[in-house]
Design an enzyme around this catalytic site. Structure first.
Site, PDB file in Angstrom:
ATOM      1  N   GLY A  39       0.909   5.831  -3.187  1.00 19.69           N
ATOM      2  CA  GLY A  39       0.494   5.388  -4.505  1.00 19.69           C
ATOM      3  C   GLY A  39       0.320   3.889  -4.575  1.00 19.69           C
ATOM      4  O   GLY A  39       0.094   3.225  -3.561  1.00 19.69           O
ATOM      5  N   SER A  40       0.476   3.362  -5.777  1.00 22.48           N
ATOM      6  CA  SER A  40       0.182   1.955  -6.019  1.00 22.48           C
ATOM      7  C   SER A  40       1.261   1.047  -5.449  1.00 22.48           C
ATOM      8  O   SER A  40       2.419   1.445  -5.277  1.00 22.48           O
ATOM      9  CB  SER A  40       0.056   1.694  -7.524  1.00 22.48           C
ATOM     10  OG  SER A  40       1.324   1.764  -8.156  1.00 22.48           O
TER      11      SER A  40
ATOM     12  N   GLY B   2       5.392   1.372  -5.390  1.00 22.19           N
ATOM     13  CA  GLY B   2       6.022   1.314  -4.072  1.00 22.19           C
ATOM     14  C   GLY B   2       7.052   0.200  -3.968  1.00 22.19           C
ATOM     15  O   GLY B   2       8.137   0.394  -3.411  1.00 22.19           O
TER      16      GLY B   2
ATOM     17  N   GLU C 101       3.299   4.519   1.529  1.00 21.70           N
ATOM     18  CA  GLU C 101       1.864   4.366   1.801  1.00 21.70           C
ATOM     19  C   GLU C 101       1.230   3.830   0.528  1.00 21.70           C
ATOM     20  O   GLU C 101       1.110   4.552  -0.468  1.00 21.70           O
ATOM     21  CB  GLU C 101       1.238   5.709   2.176  1.00 21.70           C
ATOM     22  CG  GLU C 101       1.669   6.243   3.532  1.00 21.70           C
ATOM     23  CD  GLU C 101       0.952   7.535   3.875  1.00 21.70           C
ATOM     24  OE1 GLU C 101      -0.236   7.686   3.501  1.00 21.70           O
ATOM     25  OE2 GLU C 101       1.577   8.399   4.494  1.00 21.70           O
TER      26      GLU C 101
ATOM     27  N   CYS D 163      -7.275   4.647  -1.542  1.00 20.79           N
ATOM     28  CA  CYS D 163      -6.532   3.490  -1.032  1.00 20.79           C
ATOM     29  C   CYS D 163      -7.274   2.843   0.129  1.00 20.79           C
ATOM     30  O   CYS D 163      -7.107   1.651   0.392  1.00 20.79           O
ATOM     31  CB  CYS D 163      -5.127   3.895  -0.621  1.00 20.79           C
ATOM     32  SG  CYS D 163      -5.058   5.151   0.681  1.00 20.79           S
TER      33      CYS D 163
END
Length: 470
Positions: free
Chosen positions: A207-208, A212, A230, A264
């Site tokens: 995610g963002s 994170g 990630e 991403c």
């Protein structure tokens, strides 16, 4: 007290698609902790065959699941079908990766002894997934975690709960016990509860960067809990001189605007040398204007659907305006084609003359062009970011690519391919703000089991030869 509900709306129409109650996190963790040991005790072959049944279930339900993905997150059906196919294919890849990266190894330890390395599951793993790849991204962690013998608590994005629930139902129909794989429905509060709970042994997050980093801070003092992050990227796509400018333009479009730029791995910065710039723009701008924007499950199929919601579309439009105000030169303006729905056309803006370019991941169809004098300057500009997920070079020679590969900081580095091109057998992860050196995809097995070293003899044999009184 009334039950708290989560409601999912179709971005393309604004209509309600799904509603359901927020999950009881404590109950889900308790059930998982009671179930994972029995799952881990099953023969590896049994777990693998169960996951292969899941892949078959996906193939049976593929069209329905693809349509659900398209409706819930606005992804065109052609992309959604590819995502479902990729998830089904992940099982065999995960099986091979488990054998290669976490398989049993034995060594001779001398005088009748042997040494062994085996792997054990962590226990209960929380998998937190994004809306942008609501099936593929989380299953890249769920499948290897289940093969390794973990129980999984899967929290889908609050913007894609219907897809998350449908995925978990496929696992259950395939034979994975209900307590071993559960959907934890909810928003940020449920995510925070999962991350912090002592009954969760690991967190596998996609995610963002903001979320994170929050997870990383929360667990900084808890080294016993595995964390794999990630996150996103301000990914550079470098174009140098090439005779194939039409192909280069198509690769730029694929990198920057597929999935409405909501990947991403999408290209955010287009870095161009003088020998390629004018010709590339002559192809890129008209090609981008031709991209069809429309209903993700309609006909004819569009290249792009909407972004995820109106708030996102508003923020992207404001970001484009901020770049203009700071000195950017528009090559293709972004437009809201429907004011009440999050359809937004791709925007291309030359930001070369902005003195301090923002190092942000603009998660949508915004491409920033930066002109540089040569390849060395392009490499310097590519590295001008706190992120380090993906980078790609288009054009140039094998020697140019060798220099690019050696000097660019990223976890994925491609040549004459989109930034989004990552083999499912290869690791997907990055450095800097893009991850914490625990890549997923082909390397996800590393985060799903821990190695145990053993020295083994069939009988106790020992003596003390020195330092003992006779």
């Amino acid at each position: 007290m009334s039950e708290q509900l989560l409601i999912s709306f179709e971005p393309a129409s604004g209509e309600e698609l799904w509603r359901g109650a927020h999950s009881d996190v404590e109950a889900a963790i308790s059930a998982a902790r009671g179930a994972w040991a029995a799952w881990a005790a099953l023969p590896l072959g049994t777990r693998i065959e169960t996951l292969r049944s899941f892949a078959n279930e996906l193939r049976r339900e593929g069209e329905a699941l693809a349509e659900l993905i398209g409706r819930e997150v606005g992804k065109p059906l052609w992309e959604a079908r590819g995502e479902v196919d990729a998830v089904a294919g992940q099982v065999d890849i995960a099986v091979q990766a488990y054998a290669e990266r976490t398989g049993k190894k034995k060594f001779d330890a001398g005088v009748g002894a042997s040494a062994a390395v085996r792997h054990k599951p962590h226990g209960v793993m929380a998998v937190i997934g994004p809306f942008s790849a609501p099936a593929q991204a989380p299953c890249g962690h769920i499948v290897p975690a289940l093969i390794a013998g973990n129980a999984v608590l899967f929290k889908p994005s609050e913007k894609a709960p219907a897809v998350g629930e449908a995925l978990v139902a496929c696992f259950h129909r395939a034979g994975v016990p209900e307590a071993v794989i559960q959907a934890v429905i909810g928003g940020p509060e449920e995510g925070k509860a999962l991350v912090a709970h002592p009954g969760v042994d690991g967190v596998l997050f996609t995610g963002s960067v903001q979320v994170g980093l929050a997870i990383n801070r929360k667990l900084a003092a808890n080294p016993g809990k595995l964390v794999a992050l990630e996150m996103g990227g301000n990914n550079p796509l470098v174009v140098v001189e090439t005779p194939k400018l039409a192909d280069a333009a198509a690769l730029v479009v694929q990198s920057a605007f597929a999935c409405a730029g909501q990947r991403c791995t999408a290209a955010r910065r287009l870095i161009v040398t003088p020998g390629a710039h004018d010709g590339l723009m002559e192809h890129l701008v008209p090609l981008t204007r031709k991209l069809m924007l429309g209903d993700p499950v309609g006909e004819p199929q569009p290249f792009m659907g909407p972004v995820i919601d109106n708030d996102t579309a508003d923020r992207l439009a404001e970001s484009f305006l901020a770049l203009l105000t700071a000195g950017g030169r528009p090559l293709l303006h972004m437009r809201r084609s429907m004011p009440d729905l999050p359809f937004i056309t791709p925007g291309i803006i030359d930001v070369t003359d902005i003195p301090e370019r923002p190092d942000l991941e603009l998660f949508g169809p915004v491409l920033q062009v930066i002109r540089v004098p040569d390849l060395d300057a392009a490499i310097t500009e590519a590295n001008n970011t706190r992120f380090g997920l993906c980078a790609a070079l288009i054009g140039g020679s094998a020697e140019d690519y060798g220099r690019f590969w050696a000097n660019v900081r990223a976890g994925v580095i491609n040549w004459n391919s989109p930034t989004t091109a990552v083999s499912p057998k290869a690791p997907l992860g990055g450095i800097g703000l893009s991850g914490n050196h625990r890549p997923g995809a082909g390397y996800a097995a590393d985060a799903c089991a821990y190695p145990v070293a053993s020295t083994e003899l069939d009988q106790p044999r020992a003596s003390l030869g020195l330092g003992v009184r006779s």
